[in-house]
Design an enzyme around this catalytic site. Structure first.
Site, PDB file in Angstrom:
ATOM      1  N   ASN A 100       0.825  -1.206   0.000  1.00 10.37           N
ATOM      2  CA  ASN A 100       0.000   0.000   0.000  1.00 10.37           C
ATOM      3  C   ASN A 100       0.858   1.254   0.000  1.00 10.37           C
ATOM      4  OD1 ASN A 100      -2.349   1.518   0.049  1.00 10.37           O
ATOM      5  ND2 ASN A 100      -3.202   0.488   1.850  1.00 10.37           N
ATOM      6  N   PHE A 101       0.222   2.381  -0.253  1.00  7.37           N
ATOM      7  CA  PHE A 101       0.877   3.690  -0.197  1.00  7.37           C
ATOM      8  C   PHE A 101       2.041   3.844  -1.172  1.00  7.37           C
ATOM      9  CE2 PHE A 101      -2.037   4.550   3.021  1.00  7.37           C
ATOM     10  CZ  PHE A 101      -1.989   3.590   4.017  1.00  7.37           C
ATOM     11  N   LEU A 102       1.952   3.160  -2.322  1.00  6.32           N
ATOM     12  CA  LEU A 102       2.939   3.369  -3.400  1.00  6.32           C
ATOM     13  C   LEU A 102       2.754   4.793  -3.911  1.00  6.32           C
ATOM     14  CD1 LEU A 102       4.947   2.656  -5.684  1.00  6.32           C
ATOM     15  CD2 LEU A 102       2.989   1.687  -6.922  1.00  6.32           C
ATOM     16  N   LEU A 152      -6.634  -0.536   3.363  1.00  9.84           N
ATOM     17  CA  LEU A 152      -6.795   0.875   3.760  1.00  9.84           C
ATOM     18  C   LEU A 152      -6.435   1.812   2.605  1.00  9.84           C
ATOM     19  CD1 LEU A 152      -5.257   0.394   7.270  1.00  9.84           C
ATOM     20  CD2 LEU A 152      -7.689   0.570   6.679  1.00  9.84           C
ATOM     21  N   THR A 181      -4.630  -3.398  -3.879  1.00  4.67           N
ATOM     22  CA  THR A 181      -5.744  -2.862  -4.674  1.00  4.67           C
ATOM     23  C   THR A 181      -5.239  -1.638  -5.418  1.00  4.67           C
ATOM     24  OG1 THR A 181      -6.469  -1.455  -2.841  1.00  4.67           O
ATOM     25  CG2 THR A 181      -7.544  -3.612  -3.049  1.00  4.67           C
TER      26      THR A 181
END
Ligand SMILES: CCCCCCCCCCCCCC(=O)CSCCNC(=O)CCNC(=O)[C@H](O)C(C)(C)COP(=O)(O)OP(=O)(O)OC[C@H]1O[C@@H](n2cnc3c(N)ncnc32)[C@H](O)[C@@H]1OP(=O)(O)O
Ligand SMILES: CCOC(=O)c1cnc2ccc(OC)cc2c1SCCC#N
Length: 384
Positions: A133-135, A384, A169
């Site tokens: 996440n948070f790429l 998230l 995602t």
């Protein structure tokens, strides 16, 4: 369309027809590159320590300025520092998976990608994975192929820990979605959503009557209250039982996991439960997380206060009544909108609770694991 990077990765091709489930490639530690991927000379790798407020703030600022925007550039996610610390430090987290790219000269953080450990059941089989996440790559450094380098580096570090699968995602379509989900929105502050330009006043309808249409009660229907530590064992049992019927869902292995993810944290995560008075066991629960967004270029409003549906379980009431009470809680906490995906059985309450469909898709992906495409309602996982 050719995917220069993704066609080199252990993911199914876009038009693959998948019939069985399992890893795509089987590597061992010997196959894993021991040294970090090579960055262009002006940049260096850095591990961010979320226990250091200045480093946490650097991640926050990079995302605040450069993270995901909707297609109309109306909103940009504004994950708070406390939220990021919660999201990045679950039990078993590794700082080495909080990976940044700095400019050697200025020390400015211009890239980030994160992984956290998770056990994900795929068609009933628990797989040790990471959730990516948070790429994020700074707007000024886009389309220079930095993303594949970040992805390969986090893959390398995860593989070195003998983990070979991931879940993630994205709003973009890549090889190959395991499910394609839709966002649905329930207005709480209808007037603000109209002023922001997200919602439109139907012709011949006054603002007053539109506000009335979306009115939410001030009191809940059921005696739900914040989760306590004593509730955790029975809540974990309820959650694992409920999630086991989905084709892709997390397994919350310990009470510590459940407490991390569901202990109410102000302005981060809210979880309310109903407890049976006799058995003292949790029978129902709703939860949502706080993810504000910058409202880009609006004269009157700077921030959108959005609640995102997390995990909900109803056994003594309908899911519709449970989420109806979640809306009451969200209204009381001054949210502008309550968002949810069409995962779980969420589509059963959209009409009655007056949700409107959004215009973006959210694709779910698995890395190095092929499995037949799932319907949204077969997904029991929220990232998230
Ligand atoms: C066993 C462990 C395995 C762990 C790893 C698992 C995999 C984890 C995968 C990551 C999961 C992240 C999940 C997550 O964080 C939640 S999705 C949110 C991603 N972040 C944003 O959208 C923030 C704003 N955008 C940016 O910062 C940049 O546009 C990014 C960094 C997105 C791309 O930077 P850029 O400067 O615009 O582009 P180049 O560097 O030139 O690179 C172009 C290549 O990147 C491919 N691309 C574009 N967006 C992508 C995306 N969202 N996922 C994966 N790939 C993405 C694209 O298809 C192309 O490859 P192709 O040529 O093959 O088509
Ligand atoms: C009012 C309804 O829209 C949103 O809440 C919202 C807020 N911020 C975003 C930031 C980036 C963004 O990029 C896809 C979308 C939003 C959205 S709509 C899709 C997420 C949901 N629900």
């Amino acid at each position: 369309r050719g995917h220069e990077f993704w066609d080199t990765q252990p993911v199914p091709k876009i038009d693959d027809k998948i019939v069985e489930s399992g890893p795509i490639e089987n590597k061992t530690l010997e196959d894993v590159r021991k040294e970090p991927l090579t960055l262009p000379p002006a940049f260096e790798w850095i591990e961010l320590d979320c226990n250091k407020s200045d480093e946490l703030k650097e991640i926050y600022t990079l995302l605040y300025e450069n993270y995901v925007e909707d297609d109309d550039n109306m909103f940009r996610f504004d994950y708070s520092p406390e939220f990021l610390k919660w999201a990045l430090q679950p039990p078993g987290f590794l700082k080495e998976w909080h990976i940044g790219v700095r400019v050697v000269e200025s020390k400015k953080l211009v890239g980030f990608i994160s992984g956290i450990p998770a056990t994900i059941r795929v068609e009933g089989k628990p797989i040790t994975m990471v959730e990516i996440n948070f790429l994020c790559v700074h707007k000024k450094l886009r389309e220079k192929r930095l993303a594949p380098v970040l992805i390969k580096e986090v893959t390398r570090r995860v593989n070195l820990r003998n983990i070979w699968q991931a879940a993630y995602t994205a709003g973009v379509v890549l090889p190959k979605p395991v499910a394609i989900c839709k966002y649905w929105h329930r207005s709480i502050k209808q007037q603000k959503l109209v002023e922001v330009g997200f919602s439109a006043l139907p012709p011949k309808m006054s603002m007053a009557s539109m506000v009335k249409l979306y009115r939410i009660n001030d009191e809940m229907k059921h005696p739900l209250r914040p989760l306590t530590k004593e509730d955790v064992p029975s809540f974990r049992a309820l959650l694992d039982e409920y999630l086991s019927k989905y084709k892709i869902a997390p397994e919350f292995a310990t009470d510590e996991d459940v407490w991390h993810w569901f202990e109410t944290r102000k302005d981060v995560i809210t979880c309310y439960v109903k407890v049976d008075e006799t058995t003292k066991k949790v029978t129902d629960a709703f939860s949502f997380y706080n993810l504000p967004s910058t409202i880009i270029g609006n004269a009157k409003h700077n921030t959108l206060k959005a609640a995102f549906s997390f995990y909900n379980v109803a056994t003594t009431m309908s899911l519709t009544e449970l989420v109806g009470d979640a809306l009451v809680a969200a209204k009381k906490m001054d949210y502008d909108v309550y968002n949810c995906l069409d995962v779980f059985e969420n589509s059963t309450f959209f009409k009655d609770l007056k949700f409107a469909i959004g215009d973006g898709d959210l694709q779910y992906y698995l890395y190095n694991y092929s499995t037949p495409t799932k319907k949204s309602s077969e997904i029991g996982l929220v990232l998230l």
